[in-house]
Design a protein around this motif. Structure first.
Motif, mmCIF file in Angstrom:
data_model
loop_
_atom_site.group_PDB
_atom_site.id
_atom_site.type_symbol
_atom_site.label_atom_id
_atom_site.label_comp_id
_atom_site.label_asym_id
_atom_site.label_seq_id
_atom_site.Cartn_x
_atom_site.Cartn_y
_atom_site.Cartn_z
ATOM 1 N N VAL A 74 -8.926 2.388 -5.708
ATOM 2 C CA VAL A 74 -7.516 2.759 -5.836
ATOM 3 C C VAL A 74 -6.608 1.764 -5.101
ATOM 4 C CG1 VAL A 74 -5.775 4.528 -5.413
ATOM 5 C CG2 VAL A 74 -8.088 5.201 -6.089
ATOM 6 N N THR A 75 -6.836 1.596 -3.806
ATOM 7 C CA THR A 75 -5.932 0.784 -2.998
ATOM 8 C C THR A 75 -5.992 -0.694 -3.378
ATOM 9 O OG1 THR A 75 -6.315 2.330 -1.172
ATOM 10 C CG2 THR A 75 -5.179 0.265 -0.662
ATOM 11 N N LEU A 76 -7.189 -1.248 -3.410
ATOM 12 C CA LEU A 76 -7.317 -2.680 -3.714
ATOM 13 C C LEU A 76 -6.775 -3.044 -5.097
ATOM 14 C CD1 LEU A 76 -10.698 -3.840 -2.128
ATOM 15 C CD2 LEU A 76 -8.405 -4.661 -1.612
ATOM 16 N N PRO A 77 -7.109 -2.310 -6.159
ATOM 17 C CA PRO A 77 -6.506 -2.635 -7.471
ATOM 18 C C PRO A 77 -4.989 -2.524 -7.461
ATOM 19 C CG PRO A 77 -8.433 -1.238 -7.779
ATOM 20 C CD PRO A 77 -8.151 -1.259 -6.302
ATOM 21 N N GLU A 98 -5.445 11.721 -4.789
ATOM 22 C CA GLU A 98 -5.812 13.118 -5.023
ATOM 23 C C GLU A 98 -6.794 13.245 -6.179
ATOM 24 O OE1 GLU A 98 -2.145 15.144 -5.650
ATOM 25 O OE2 GLU A 98 -1.400 14.790 -3.602
ATOM 26 N N ALA A 99 -6.547 12.482 -7.240
ATOM 27 C CA ALA A 99 -7.457 12.523 -8.392
ATOM 28 C C ALA A 99 -8.842 11.994 -8.019
ATOM 29 C CB ALA A 99 -6.872 11.706 -9.538
ATOM 30 N N MET A 115 -10.747 14.610 -6.086
ATOM 31 C CA MET A 115 -11.287 15.653 -6.971
ATOM 32 C C MET A 115 -12.550 15.168 -7.673
ATOM 33 S SD MET A 115 -7.764 17.137 -8.637
ATOM 34 C CE MET A 115 -8.684 18.314 -9.649
ATOM 35 N N ASP A 116 -12.651 13.849 -7.860
ATOM 36 C CA ASP A 116 -13.851 13.281 -8.476
ATOM 37 C C ASP A 116 -14.951 13.023 -7.462
ATOM 38 O OD1 ASP A 116 -12.707 13.325 -10.973
ATOM 39 O OD2 ASP A 116 -11.904 11.279 -10.824
ATOM 40 N N GLY A 117 -14.690 13.377 -6.198
ATOM 41 C CA GLY A 117 -15.712 13.236 -5.168
ATOM 42 C C GLY A 117 -15.771 11.876 -4.517
ATOM 43 N N ALA A 118 -14.712 11.086 -4.621
ATOM 44 C CA ALA A 118 -14.726 9.749 -4.039
ATOM 45 C C ALA A 118 -14.588 9.812 -2.524
ATOM 46 C CB ALA A 118 -13.602 8.909 -4.624
ATOM 47 N N ILE A 121 0.826 -1.212 0.000
ATOM 48 C CA ILE A 121 0.000 0.000 0.000
ATOM 49 C C ILE A 121 0.857 1.258 0.000
ATOM 50 C CG2 ILE A 121 -1.631 1.338 1.406
ATOM 51 C CD1 ILE A 121 -2.881 -1.312 2.256
ATOM 52 N N THR A 122 2.025 1.192 0.656
ATOM 53 C CA THR A 122 2.869 2.386 0.756
ATOM 54 C C THR A 122 3.404 2.858 -0.590
ATOM 55 O OG1 THR A 122 4.819 1.015 1.209
ATOM 56 C CG2 THR A 122 3.578 1.824 3.104
ATOM 57 N N VAL A 123 3.437 1.970 -1.584
ATOM 58 C CA VAL A 123 3.982 2.367 -2.890
ATOM 59 C C VAL A 123 2.884 2.840 -3.852
ATOM 60 C CG1 VAL A 123 5.916 0.769 -2.656
ATOM 61 C CG2 VAL A 123 3.846 0.005 -3.803
ATOM 62 N N VAL A 124 1.650 2.913 -3.372
ATOM 63 C CA VAL A 124 0.575 3.423 -4.224
ATOM 64 C C VAL A 124 0.793 4.909 -4.461
ATOM 65 C CG1 VAL A 124 -1.912 3.738 -4.468
ATOM 66 C CG2 VAL A 124 -1.029 1.689 -3.336
ATOM 67 N N ASP A 125 0.679 5.339 -5.683
ATOM 68 C CA ASP A 125 0.909 6.738 -6.049
ATOM 69 C C ASP A 125 -0.115 7.642 -5.359
ATOM 70 O OD1 ASP A 125 1.479 9.152 -7.194
ATOM 71 O OD2 ASP A 125 1.382 8.451 -9.271
#
Length: 285
Positions: free
Chosen positions: A194-197, A178-179, A182-185, A169-173
């Motif tokens: 994001v994290t699971l994929p 942030e993106a 911005m999309d309201g997630a 998880i620590t290497v996830v961008d």
């Protein structure tokens, strides 16, 4: 740097494979490998035709299924929850607490369980009795054996198993988070999309390796839980190898069981790896 690890595998993993030849012999220690009688597939025929084989297979597969269905997802869930904690000290404190049981031996884990569950003075049974209930013989009951087994594994290995997932998880961008913001997630949506994929390849790899140990549940843990009253559900291949090989001196037959376990594990790893590649993952090789 890899030399110590390489020597370990050569000495303790690869060189002992030469001893598998005694699975095809009526091995006698005083005659040695070269002097023992060659019996071919006699021990394999005995293994597959004995009534105990189906019992061993059933018990082993049920416990493995509980490992996959109940235990395997839990470290992923805990890692995701720890990742959401913002307080550094709280996160470190929780990690330390759940890591500690990993460094205890199974003897200690089972002994603590005994203190809680024994009929004579056990904490749980005394609580049940104080509430007007009847004491339950947890440790000798075949109905409770599998529940106790999986709860002990969760207690001992849950925290340690989260380390790899937390590292992934620590290497996830961070820009992905942030993106998504911005999309309201929401936080849950960011975890799911994001994290699971991002850690999916790690999950698949560990699942493949786990499947390879389908028949290899470990000897020490189950042997400490095994007794004459729960043997019908507690006897697995690992404990049976000990009984047949060391207690009864049937070295060739116990080697046959070990070889069978290894071949099944190899086949399952190859099949699961091939399936993972068909699903678009890298696999383990």
């Amino acid at each position: 740097m890899i030399l110590p690890g390489l020597l370990y595998f050569i000495i303790f993993k690869y060189l002992p494979m030469g001893g598998l030849i005694i699975a095809f012999q009526n091995y006698q220690p005083f005659q040695g490998i070269t002097g023992s009688e060659w019996v071919g597939l006699k021990h394999f025929i005995r293994l597959f035709t004995e009534p105990t084989f189906m019992q061993l297979l059933r018990n082993t597969l049920i416990l493995f299924a509980m490992n996959i269905v109940i235990f395997f997802p839990l470290p992923i869930i805990v890692a995701l929850m720890l990742n959401e904690l913002k307080g550094r000290y709280l996160k470190n404190w929780i990690q330390t607490i759940i890591y500690i049981p990993h460094f205890m031996s199974w003897v200690i884990i089972v002994s603590i369980t005994y203190v809680f569950l024994t009929v004579d003075g056990g904490v749980i049974n005394e609580l049940i009795a104080s509430l007007g209930g009847t004491k339950i013989s947890f440790l000798t009951s075949s109905e409770w054996l599998r529940t106790i087994y999986i709860l002990q594994i969760i207690w001992k290995e849950l925290g340690w198993s989260t380390i790899i997932y937390l590292a992934a998880i620590t290497v996830v961008d961070p820009q992905l988070y942030e993106a998504s913001e911005m999309d309201g997630a929401s936080r849950l949506r960011k975890t799911w999309h994001v994290t699971l994929p991002a850690i999916r390849s790690v999950i698949i790899t560990l699942l493949i390796l786990k499947i390879g140990s389908t028949l290899d549940l470990g000897f020490e843990h189950m042997y400490l839980l095994l007794n004459s009253l729960n043997r019908s559900v507690a006897e697995i291949f690992d404990t049976y190898i000990y009984t047949a090989g060391l207690k009864n001196g049937q070295l060739s037959f116990s080697t046959t069981i070990g070889l069978f376990k290894g071949v099944v594990g190899l086949i399952l790893v190859m099949l699961s790896n091939k399936l993972a590649k068909r699903m678009g993952e890298d696999g383990v090789y």
